[in-house]
Design an enzyme around this catalytic site. Structure first.
Site, PDB file in Angstrom:
ATOM      1  N   LYS A  56       1.381   3.543  -3.272  1.00  0.00           N
ATOM      2  CA  LYS A  56       0.899   4.934  -3.313  1.00  0.00           C
ATOM      3  C   LYS A  56       2.052   5.902  -3.583  1.00  0.00           C
ATOM      4  O   LYS A  56       1.867   6.937  -4.219  1.00  0.00           O
ATOM      5  CB  LYS A  56       0.220   5.292  -1.986  1.00  0.00           C
ATOM      6  CG  LYS A  56      -1.118   4.581  -1.767  1.00  0.00           C
ATOM      7  CD  LYS A  56      -2.226   5.234  -2.589  1.00  0.00           C
ATOM      8  CE  LYS A  56      -3.596   4.666  -2.222  1.00  0.00           C
ATOM      9  NZ  LYS A  56      -4.692   5.294  -2.976  1.00  0.00           N
TER      10      LYS A  56
ATOM     11  N   ARG B  36      -3.601   8.992  16.189  1.00  0.00           N
ATOM     12  CA  ARG B  36      -4.090   9.290  14.848  1.00  0.00           C
ATOM     13  C   ARG B  36      -4.922  10.567  14.964  1.00  0.00           C
ATOM     14  O   ARG B  36      -5.333  10.959  16.064  1.00  0.00           O
ATOM     15  CB  ARG B  36      -4.997   8.162  14.300  1.00  0.00           C
ATOM     16  CG  ARG B  36      -4.308   6.805  14.045  1.00  0.00           C
ATOM     17  CD  ARG B  36      -3.297   6.855  12.927  1.00  0.00           C
ATOM     18  NE  ARG B  36      -2.784   5.531  12.614  1.00  0.00           N
ATOM     19  CZ  ARG B  36      -1.731   4.952  13.209  1.00  0.00           C
ATOM     20  NH1 ARG B  36      -1.077   5.581  14.174  1.00  0.00           N
ATOM     21  NH2 ARG B  36      -1.329   3.749  12.837  1.00  0.00           N
TER      22      ARG B  36
ATOM     23  N   SER C 263     -14.516   2.312  12.643  1.00  0.00           N
ATOM     24  CA  SER C 263     -15.647   1.416  12.402  1.00  0.00           C
ATOM     25  C   SER C 263     -15.545   0.183  13.303  1.00  0.00           C
ATOM     26  O   SER C 263     -16.555  -0.277  13.842  1.00  0.00           O
ATOM     27  CB  SER C 263     -15.727   1.029  10.928  1.00  0.00           C
ATOM     28  OG  SER C 263     -14.470   0.584  10.465  1.00  0.00           O
TER      29      SER C 263
ATOM     30  N   TYR D  95       0.836  -1.205   0.000  1.00  0.00           N
ATOM     31  CA  TYR D  95       0.000   0.000   0.000  1.00  0.00           C
ATOM     32  C   TYR D  95       0.872   1.257   0.000  1.00  0.00           C
ATOM     33  O   TYR D  95       0.743   2.123  -0.863  1.00  0.00           O
ATOM     34  CB  TYR D  95      -0.905  -0.038   1.228  1.00  0.00           C
ATOM     35  CG  TYR D  95      -1.910   1.093   1.325  1.00  0.00           C
ATOM     36  CD1 TYR D  95      -3.057   1.107   0.531  1.00  0.00           C
ATOM     37  CD2 TYR D  95      -1.736   2.137   2.237  1.00  0.00           C
ATOM     38  CE1 TYR D  95      -3.990   2.132   0.636  1.00  0.00           C
ATOM     39  CE2 TYR D  95      -2.666   3.158   2.350  1.00  0.00           C
ATOM     40  CZ  TYR D  95      -3.787   3.149   1.550  1.00  0.00           C
ATOM     41  OH  TYR D  95      -4.726   4.162   1.670  1.00  0.00           O
ATOM     42  N   ASP D  96       1.805   1.323   0.969  1.00  0.00           N
ATOM     43  CA  ASP D  96       2.613   2.537   1.130  1.00  0.00           C
ATOM     44  C   ASP D  96       3.464   2.809  -0.108  1.00  0.00           C
ATOM     45  O   ASP D  96       3.481   3.918  -0.642  1.00  0.00           O
ATOM     46  CB  ASP D  96       3.558   2.407   2.340  1.00  0.00           C
ATOM     47  CG  ASP D  96       2.826   2.170   3.653  1.00  0.00           C
ATOM     48  OD1 ASP D  96       1.596   1.951   3.615  1.00  0.00           O
ATOM     49  OD2 ASP D  96       3.477   2.193   4.715  1.00  0.00           O
TER      50      ASP D  96
HETATM   51  P1  NAD Z   1     -12.717   1.739   0.309  1.00  0.00           P
HETATM   52  O1  NAD Z   1     -12.055   0.424   0.402  1.00  0.00           O
HETATM   53  O2  NAD Z   1     -14.030   1.923   0.991  1.00  0.00           O
HETATM   54  O3  NAD Z   1     -12.919   2.152  -1.223  1.00  0.00           O
HETATM   55  C1  NAD Z   1     -12.063   1.760  -2.250  1.00  0.00           C
HETATM   56  C2  NAD Z   1     -12.902   1.441  -3.479  1.00  0.00           C
HETATM   57  O4  NAD Z   1     -12.035   1.080  -4.554  1.00  0.00           O
HETATM   58  C3  NAD Z   1     -13.843   0.257  -3.261  1.00  0.00           C
HETATM   59  O5  NAD Z   1     -15.112   0.574  -3.753  1.00  0.00           O
HETATM   60  C4  NAD Z   1     -13.189  -0.871  -4.054  1.00  0.00           C
HETATM   61  O6  NAD Z   1     -14.111  -1.830  -4.500  1.00  0.00           O
HETATM   62  C5  NAD Z   1     -12.544  -0.088  -5.172  1.00  0.00           C
HETATM   63  N1  NAD Z   1     -11.414  -0.777  -5.813  1.00  0.00           N
HETATM   64  C6  NAD Z   1     -10.365  -1.402  -5.223  1.00  0.00           C
HETATM   65  N2  NAD Z   1      -9.519  -1.876  -6.140  1.00  0.00           N
HETATM   66  C7  NAD Z   1     -10.028  -1.534  -7.358  1.00  0.00           C
HETATM   67  C8  NAD Z   1      -9.613  -1.741  -8.687  1.00  0.00           C
HETATM   68  N3  NAD Z   1      -8.480  -2.403  -8.982  1.00  0.00           N
HETATM   69  N4  NAD Z   1     -10.397  -1.269  -9.695  1.00  0.00           N
HETATM   70  C9  NAD Z   1     -11.549  -0.618  -9.422  1.00  0.00           C
HETATM   71  N5  NAD Z   1     -12.002  -0.392  -8.175  1.00  0.00           N
HETATM   72  C10 NAD Z   1     -11.234  -0.844  -7.150  1.00  0.00           C
HETATM   73  O7  NAD Z   1     -11.670   2.831   0.822  1.00  0.00           O
HETATM   74  P2  NAD Z   1     -11.810   4.399   1.054  1.00  0.00           P
HETATM   75  O8  NAD Z   1     -11.556   4.674   2.481  1.00  0.00           O
HETATM   76  O9  NAD Z   1     -13.047   4.916   0.426  1.00  0.00           O
HETATM   77  O10 NAD Z   1     -10.539   4.926   0.263  1.00  0.00           O
HETATM   78  C11 NAD Z   1     -10.653   5.514  -1.030  1.00  0.00           C
HETATM   79  C12 NAD Z   1      -9.288   6.020  -1.473  1.00  0.00           C
HETATM   80  O11 NAD Z   1      -8.800   6.998  -0.544  1.00  0.00           O
HETATM   81  C13 NAD Z   1      -8.229   4.921  -1.545  1.00  0.00           C
HETATM   82  O12 NAD Z   1      -7.425   5.147  -2.678  1.00  0.00           O
HETATM   83  C14 NAD Z   1      -7.425   5.102  -0.288  1.00  0.00           C
HETATM   84  O13 NAD Z   1      -6.106   4.677  -0.441  1.00  0.00           O
HETATM   85  C15 NAD Z   1      -7.515   6.618  -0.083  1.00  0.00           C
HETATM   86  N6  NAD Z   1      -7.343   6.976   1.334  1.00  0.00           N
HETATM   87  C16 NAD Z   1      -8.368   6.816   2.216  1.00  0.00           C
HETATM   88  C17 NAD Z   1      -8.170   7.144   3.553  1.00  0.00           C
HETATM   89  C18 NAD Z   1      -9.268   7.021   4.575  1.00  0.00           C
HETATM   90  O14 NAD Z   1      -9.025   7.294   5.745  1.00  0.00           O
HETATM   91  N7  NAD Z   1     -10.488   6.658   4.219  1.00  0.00           N
HETATM   92  C19 NAD Z   1      -6.921   7.620   3.974  1.00  0.00           C
HETATM   93  C20 NAD Z   1      -5.900   7.734   3.039  1.00  0.00           C
HETATM   94  C21 NAD Z   1      -6.129   7.427   1.707  1.00  0.00           C
HETATM   95  N1  UDP Z   2      -6.390  -0.236  15.748  1.00  0.00           N
HETATM   96  C1  UDP Z   2      -6.791  -0.739  16.986  1.00  0.00           C
HETATM   97  N2  UDP Z   2      -7.861  -1.581  17.018  1.00  0.00           N
HETATM   98  C2  UDP Z   2      -8.570  -1.931  15.900  1.00  0.00           C
HETATM   99  C3  UDP Z   2      -8.150  -1.406  14.655  1.00  0.00           C
HETATM  100  C4  UDP Z   2      -7.051  -0.572  14.622  1.00  0.00           C
HETATM  101  O1  UDP Z   2      -6.201  -0.436  18.025  1.00  0.00           O
HETATM  102  O2  UDP Z   2      -9.529  -2.696  16.032  1.00  0.00           O
HETATM  103  C5  UDP Z   2      -5.235   0.691  15.723  1.00  0.00           C
HETATM  104  C6  UDP Z   2      -4.167   0.362  14.683  1.00  0.00           C
HETATM  105  O3  UDP Z   2      -3.214  -0.543  15.220  1.00  0.00           O
HETATM  106  C7  UDP Z   2      -3.572   1.731  14.410  1.00  0.00           C
HETATM  107  C8  UDP Z   2      -4.765   2.678  14.579  1.00  0.00           C
HETATM  108  O4  UDP Z   2      -5.731   1.972  15.342  1.00  0.00           O
HETATM  109  O5  UDP Z   2      -2.605   2.046  15.373  1.00  0.00           O
HETATM  110  C9  UDP Z   2      -5.389   3.099  13.251  1.00  0.00           C
HETATM  111  O6  UDP Z   2      -5.605   1.925  12.505  1.00  0.00           O
HETATM  112  P1  UDP Z   2      -6.382   1.918  11.113  1.00  0.00           P
HETATM  113  O7  UDP Z   2      -6.327   0.533  10.600  1.00  0.00           O
HETATM  114  O8  UDP Z   2      -7.715   2.555  11.285  1.00  0.00           O
HETATM  115  O9  UDP Z   2      -5.559   2.908  10.178  1.00  0.00           O
HETATM  116  P2  UDP Z   2      -3.998   3.147   9.909  1.00  0.00           P
HETATM  117  O10 UDP Z   2      -3.162   2.257  10.769  1.00  0.00           O
HETATM  118  O11 UDP Z   2      -3.838   2.854   8.468  1.00  0.00           O
HETATM  119  O12 UDP Z   2      -3.814   4.570  10.271  1.00  0.00           O
END
Ligand code: NAD
Ligand code: UDP
Ligand code: UDP
Length: 330
Positions: free
Chosen positions: A159, A221, A199, A155-156
């Site tokens: 991106k 966070r 969630s 992922y990291d």
């Molecule tokens: P999410 O998993 O709810 O949504 C991602 C969507 O992309 C899903 O609908 C999934 O079915 C679709 N998808 C995955 N792979 C695909 C592919 N190969 N082709 C077409 N569709 C595909 O996640 P989200 O939280 O809505 O995140 C959306 C974007 O924002 C992502 O790119 C994520 O990396 C970025 N983002 C989100 C957060 C956050 O906190 N929500 C933080 C940082 C970055």
């Molecule tokens: N985390 C937690 N309990 C859970 C899910 C996540 O304590 O049930 C922690 C996780 O280890 C991280 C932080 O909450 O330190 C945020 O996690 P998340 O997966 O939401 O996002 P990210 O790590 O990508 O910021």
């Protein structure tokens, strides 16, 4: 192939949202439709849900295609928001090769599409590009501290490579790009089994299940409510062409994970117990955005306090769990 004409005065804008059935994508589609745009949602439904976009299907300006962005896509649009990619650690680590393909091949395809159309393209990048940061809070100038071979790397690094591609398409082809680094965001339409902390805690609290704190809960966070974030996306896309990013979008108020758990218990009135689970590998110890750039260049900052955003999200999950409980077993 012919380029489409630039947006005519008065003609509706046609906007592609990849990942439009996901958490953020579905809110973005709704916002763009509410502003009178035509919206094309492309999603492979890997983590996205039909329910998220169900209310939008009645709108004649909304269209959905099942499509995996690792394959080429030929459509005619004026703007592209590239959000497709699983975002929760448990989901992006399930098929890490596909995660990297989605970020890298997906970016190449969407950039190729944008180049053919000379369309503005927004990239949903992430605070994960900073890894486990040695600088706090994180400004965009910080290059990050990322493990290139760990379980989060698909992922990291995916991106990070996507960011490289966006800036090379800018330098090489003059493509109008907008790269946003999104920090932890929460709200309605997160999947019940999403696995991310907000969630997870809410669903556990509502079900009376133990609340799983990974590690000692002292990691931090900063949580942004979804409506605030989407407002940032739209402002960024509409901003002057020279504002390319990368730009941090998130809420700069920082909480420990233990504080989040207490707040969720208080707001749900739950009797759930707190339990500690092992900290996942490479879990960042602290994360908080420096949003000075977004404030100065977009006039943007979040306005929803955590307590208020959590209350709305709890309401959503309360209704969602009731609907799931009432549905016949699959
Ligand atoms: P999410 O998993 O709810 O949504 C991602 C969507 O992309 C899903 O609908 C999934 O079915 C679709 N998808 C995955 N792979 C695909 C592919 N190969 N082709 C077409 N569709 C595909 O996640 P989200 O939280 O809505 O995140 C959306 C974007 O924002 C992502 O790119 C994520 O990396 C970025 N983002 C989100 C957060 C956050 O906190 N929500 C933080 C940082 C970055
Ligand atoms: N985390 C937690 N309990 C859970 C899910 C996540 O304590 O049930 C922690 C996780 O280890 C991280 C932080 O909450 O330190 C945020 O996690 P998340 O997966 O939401 O996002 P990210 O790590 O990508 O910021
Ligand atoms: N592409 C696409 N839709 C288009 C145009 C291109 O999906 O409308 C994809 C195509 O798969 C191509 C990639 O985008 O491989 C990169 O396109 P670009 O024009 O940058 O490079 P090239 O075609 O020369 O490899």
């Amino acid at each position: 192939m012919a380029r489409i004409a630039p947006t005519l005065r008065g003609r509706r804008k046609r906007v592609l949202v990849t990942g439009g059935a996901g958490f953020l994508g579905s809110h973005l589609c709704a916002r763009l439709l509410s502003e009178g745009n035509e919206v094309l949602c492309a999603d492979n439904f890997y983590t996205g849900e039909r329910d998220n976009i169900l209310p939008l299907l009645e709108n004649p300006l909304f269209e959905v295609i099942r499509h995996d962005i690792t394959f080429p896509l030929y459509v005619e649009v004026d703007e592209i928001y590239n959000l497709a990619c699983p975002a929760s650690p448990i989901h992006y680590q399930l098929d890490p090769v596909q995660t990297t393909k989605t970020s890298v091949h997906g970016a190449i395809n969407m950039l190729g599409l944008a180049k053919r159309l000379n369309a503005r393209i927004f990239q949903a990048s992430t605070s994960e590009v900073y890894g486990d940061p040695a600088v706090h809070p994180q400004p965009e100038t910080y290059w990050g501290h990322v493990n290139p071979i760990g379980p989060r790397s698909c992922y990291d690094e995916g991106k990070r490579c996507a960011e490289t591609l966006f800036f090379d398409y800018l330098r090489q082809y003059g493509l109008p790009i907008k790269v946003a680094r999104i920090f932890n965001t929460y709200g309605p339409h997160m999947h019940v089994d999403d696995g991310r902390v907000v969630s997870n805690f809410i669903v556990q609290a509502l079900r009376g299940d133990p609340i799983t704190i990974y590690g000692d809960g002292r990691q931090t966070r900063a949580f942004c409510y979804v409506d605030d974030l989407i407002d940032g996306f739209v402002r960024f896309m509409a901003s002057d062409a020279e504002i390319t990013g990368p730009i941090n979008l998130g809420n700069p108020e920082e909480f420990t994970i233990a504080e989040l758990a207490s707040l969720v218990i208080e707001l749900t009135g739950s009797r759930s117990q707190l339990v500690n689970r092992p900290l996942p590998a490479d879990d960042p110890k602290q994360r908080c955005p420096d949003i000075s750039n977004a404030r100065a260049s977009l006039g943007w900052q979040p306005s929803t306090p955590l307590r208020e955003g959590l209350a709305r999200t709890i309401d959503y999950f309360d209704r969602k769990l009731a609907t799931l409980a009432a549905a016949p077993a699959p």
